[in-house]
Design a protein around this motif. Structure first.
Motif, PDB file in Angstrom:
ATOM      1  N   ALA A  92      43.877 -29.369  45.963  1.00  0.00           N
ATOM      2  CA  ALA A  92      44.556 -28.319  46.709  1.00  0.00           C
ATOM      3  C   ALA A  92      43.557 -27.197  47.012  1.00  0.00           C
ATOM      4  CB  ALA A  92      45.729 -27.785  45.887  1.00  0.00           C
ATOM      5  N   THR A  93      43.837 -26.413  47.972  1.00  0.00           N
ATOM      6  CA  THR A  93      42.881 -25.392  48.424  1.00  0.00           C
ATOM      7  C   THR A  93      42.845 -24.173  47.514  1.00  0.00           C
ATOM      8  OG1 THR A  93      44.555 -24.458  49.875  1.00  0.00           O
ATOM      9  CG2 THR A  93      43.062 -26.080  50.847  1.00  0.00           C
ATOM     10  N   TYR A  94      42.780 -24.406  46.219  1.00  0.00           N
ATOM     11  CA  TYR A  94      42.809 -23.280  45.284  1.00  0.00           C
ATOM     12  C   TYR A  94      41.532 -22.465  45.284  1.00  0.00           C
ATOM     13  CZ  TYR A  94      39.959 -25.993  42.027  1.00  0.00           C
ATOM     14  OH  TYR A  94      38.945 -26.699  41.447  1.00  0.00           O
ATOM     15  N   PHE A  95      40.392 -23.029  45.666  1.00  0.00           N
ATOM     16  CA  PHE A  95      39.172 -22.231  45.602  1.00  0.00           C
ATOM     17  C   PHE A  95      38.675 -21.868  46.990  1.00  0.00           C
ATOM     18  CE2 PHE A  95      37.210 -26.392  45.973  1.00  0.00           C
ATOM     19  CZ  PHE A  95      36.001 -26.178  46.604  1.00  0.00           C
ATOM     20  N   THR A  96      38.139 -20.661  47.072  1.00  0.00           N
ATOM     21  CA  THR A  96      37.625 -20.167  48.350  1.00  0.00           C
ATOM     22  C   THR A  96      36.108 -20.085  48.369  1.00  0.00           C
ATOM     23  OG1 THR A  96      37.913 -17.896  47.573  1.00  0.00           O
ATOM     24  CG2 THR A  96      39.703 -18.846  48.896  1.00  0.00           C
ATOM     25  N   GLU A  97      35.503 -20.044  47.180  1.00  0.00           N
ATOM     26  CA  GLU A  97      34.044 -20.049  47.137  1.00  0.00           C
ATOM     27  C   GLU A  97      33.554 -20.695  45.848  1.00  0.00           C
ATOM     28  OE1 GLU A  97      32.732 -16.028  47.677  1.00  0.00           O
ATOM     29  OE2 GLU A  97      33.136 -15.479  45.639  1.00  0.00           O
ATOM     30  N   ALA A  98      32.330 -21.200  45.939  1.00  0.00           N
ATOM     31  CA  ALA A  98      31.702 -21.854  44.798  1.00  0.00           C
ATOM     32  C   ALA A  98      30.414 -21.125  44.463  1.00  0.00           C
ATOM     33  CB  ALA A  98      31.397 -23.306  45.136  1.00  0.00           C
ATOM     34  N   VAL A  99      30.131 -21.031  43.177  1.00  0.00           N
ATOM     35  CA  VAL A  99      28.839 -20.538  42.695  1.00  0.00           C
ATOM     36  C   VAL A  99      28.233 -21.686  41.908  1.00  0.00           C
ATOM     37  CG1 VAL A  99      27.689 -18.899  41.148  1.00  0.00           C
ATOM     38  CG2 VAL A  99      29.551 -18.119  42.634  1.00  0.00           C
ATOM     39  N   MET A 100      27.005 -22.047  42.269  1.00  0.00           N
ATOM     40  CA  MET A 100      26.325 -23.162  41.614  1.00  0.00           C
ATOM     41  C   MET A 100      25.013 -22.685  41.011  1.00  0.00           C
ATOM     42  SD  MET A 100      27.011 -26.175  44.383  1.00  0.00           S
ATOM     43  CE  MET A 100      27.392 -25.198  45.828  1.00  0.00           C
ATOM     44  N   LEU A 101      24.748 -23.097  39.786  1.00  0.00           N
ATOM     45  CA  LEU A 101      23.510 -22.778  39.093  1.00  0.00           C
ATOM     46  C   LEU A 101      22.728 -24.067  38.867  1.00  0.00           C
ATOM     47  CD1 LEU A 101      24.912 -20.373  36.357  1.00  0.00           C
ATOM     48  CD2 LEU A 101      23.916 -19.757  38.547  1.00  0.00           C
ATOM     49  N   THR A 102      21.475 -24.065  39.281  1.00  0.00           N
ATOM     50  CA  THR A 102      20.595 -25.199  39.078  1.00  0.00           C
ATOM     51  C   THR A 102      19.185 -24.646  38.859  1.00  0.00           C
ATOM     52  OG1 THR A 102      19.929 -27.357  39.958  1.00  0.00           O
ATOM     53  CG2 THR A 102      20.223 -25.585  41.569  1.00  0.00           C
ATOM     54  N   THR A 103      18.183 -25.482  38.975  1.00  0.00           N
ATOM     55  CA  THR A 103      16.810 -25.027  38.761  1.00  0.00           C
ATOM     56  C   THR A 103      15.911 -25.468  39.913  1.00  0.00           C
ATOM     57  OG1 THR A 103      16.169 -27.004  37.543  1.00  0.00           O
ATOM     58  CG2 THR A 103      17.041 -25.164  36.250  1.00  0.00           C
ATOM     59  N   GLN A 104      14.770 -24.819  40.025  1.00  0.00           N
ATOM     60  CA  GLN A 104      13.793 -25.174  41.046  1.00  0.00           C
ATOM     61  C   GLN A 104      13.070 -26.470  40.705  1.00  0.00           C
ATOM     62  OE1 GLN A 104      11.166 -21.865  41.909  1.00  0.00           O
ATOM     63  NE2 GLN A 104      12.828 -20.424  41.574  1.00  0.00           N
ATOM     64  N   ASN A 105      12.998 -26.804  39.425  1.00  0.00           N
ATOM     65  CA  ASN A 105      12.204 -27.952  38.988  1.00  0.00           C
ATOM     66  C   ASN A 105      13.036 -29.050  38.329  1.00  0.00           C
ATOM     67  OD1 ASN A 105      12.858 -26.642  36.642  1.00  0.00           O
ATOM     68  ND2 ASN A 105      10.759 -26.369  35.931  1.00  0.00           N
ATOM     69  N   ASN A 106      14.340 -29.047  38.558  1.00  0.00           N
ATOM     70  CA  ASN A 106      15.256 -30.057  38.013  1.00  0.00           C
ATOM     71  C   ASN A 106      15.119 -30.195  36.495  1.00  0.00           C
ATOM     72  OD1 ASN A 106      17.331 -31.907  38.211  1.00  0.00           O
ATOM     73  ND2 ASN A 106      15.977 -33.626  38.566  1.00  0.00           N
ATOM     74  N   SER A 107      15.059 -29.080  35.806  1.00  0.00           N
ATOM     75  CA  SER A 107      14.839 -29.103  34.356  1.00  0.00           C
ATOM     76  C   SER A 107      16.121 -29.093  33.527  1.00  0.00           C
ATOM     77  CB  SER A 107      13.948 -27.927  33.944  1.00  0.00           C
ATOM     78  OG  SER A 107      14.545 -26.699  34.293  1.00  0.00           O
ATOM     79  N   PHE A 108      17.297 -29.036  34.153  1.00  0.00           N
ATOM     80  CA  PHE A 108      18.547 -29.118  33.396  1.00  0.00           C
ATOM     81  C   PHE A 108      18.828 -30.570  33.037  1.00  0.00           C
ATOM     82  CE2 PHE A 108      20.822 -25.166  35.324  1.00  0.00           C
ATOM     83  CZ  PHE A 108      20.238 -24.359  34.385  1.00  0.00           C
ATOM     84  N   GLY A 109      18.922 -30.837  31.745  1.00  0.00           N
ATOM     85  CA  GLY A 109      19.327 -32.152  31.268  1.00  0.00           C
ATOM     86  C   GLY A 109      20.777 -32.105  30.844  1.00  0.00           C
ATOM     87  N   PRO A 110      21.307 -33.218  30.351  1.00  0.00           N
ATOM     88  CA  PRO A 110      22.709 -33.264  29.922  1.00  0.00           C
ATOM     89  C   PRO A 110      23.046 -32.240  28.839  1.00  0.00           C
ATOM     90  CG  PRO A 110      21.772 -35.475  29.998  1.00  0.00           C
ATOM     91  CD  PRO A 110      20.655 -34.516  30.236  1.00  0.00           C
ATOM     92  N   THR A 111      22.139 -32.014  27.910  1.00  0.00           N
ATOM     93  CA  THR A 111      22.388 -31.053  26.837  1.00  0.00           C
ATOM     94  C   THR A 111      22.495 -29.642  27.386  1.00  0.00           C
ATOM     95  OG1 THR A 111      21.232 -32.465  25.265  1.00  0.00           O
ATOM     96  CG2 THR A 111      21.540 -30.166  24.629  1.00  0.00           C
TER      97      THR A 111
END
Length: 142
Positions: A92-111
């Motif tokens: 359903a259209t409950y959200f109007t905006e998204a905030v996403m956090l990631t990294t420049q070097n793809n350093s986020f692992g599952p942990t």
């Protein structure tokens, strides 16, 4: 000790109501604020195909502001956090905006993404600024 920080807000569409990319000096992280209507425009962004944590902001039927907090790893199809957020467009259209956090070097692992999802969810519960849309609190990564 100097606690000042220098951050850069890039208005990707030339306006504050459009897509915004945020970077912080001496930090490999990236933050994006993307209105729901602009999500499809981001499909070619390589950094949004990485692992990350996301927040979906909107209002519920009672006109209360709410947030959904989630995580996404890189999938077999090479897609990551943006692809996961796009899956929510079926909801359903409950959200109007998204905030996403990631990294420049793809350093986020599952942990890391599990830890961040848990930490942000607990912070949302403690501050009680938004109604939390998540049905359960994510487990803390070990």
């Amino acid at each position: 000790m100097n606690k000042s920080k220098n951050f850069n807000l890039f208005l990707m569409d030339g306006q504050v109501t459009g897509r915004i990319k945020c970077t912080l000096s001496n930090w490999t992280g990236l933050a994006y604020k993307i209105p729901r209507a602009y999500l499809e425009k981001c499909k070619e962004r390589q950094d949004l195909k990485q692992s990350g944590v996301y927040f979906l902001f909107g209002k519920n039927d009672n006109d209360e502001v709410e947030v959904y907090i989630g995580q996404a790893g890189i999938r077999k199809n090479g897609e990551g956090v943006l692809f996961r957020v796009l899956e929510h467009l079926k909801d359903a259209t409950y959200f109007t905006e998204a905030v996403m956090l990631t990294t420049q070097n793809n350093s986020f692992g599952p942990t890391e993404i599990s830890y961040l999802e848990n930490k942000f969810t607990n912070m949302a519960i403690e501050t009680d600024r938004y109604k939390l849309r998540n049905s359960k609190t994510p487990t803390l990564a070990t």
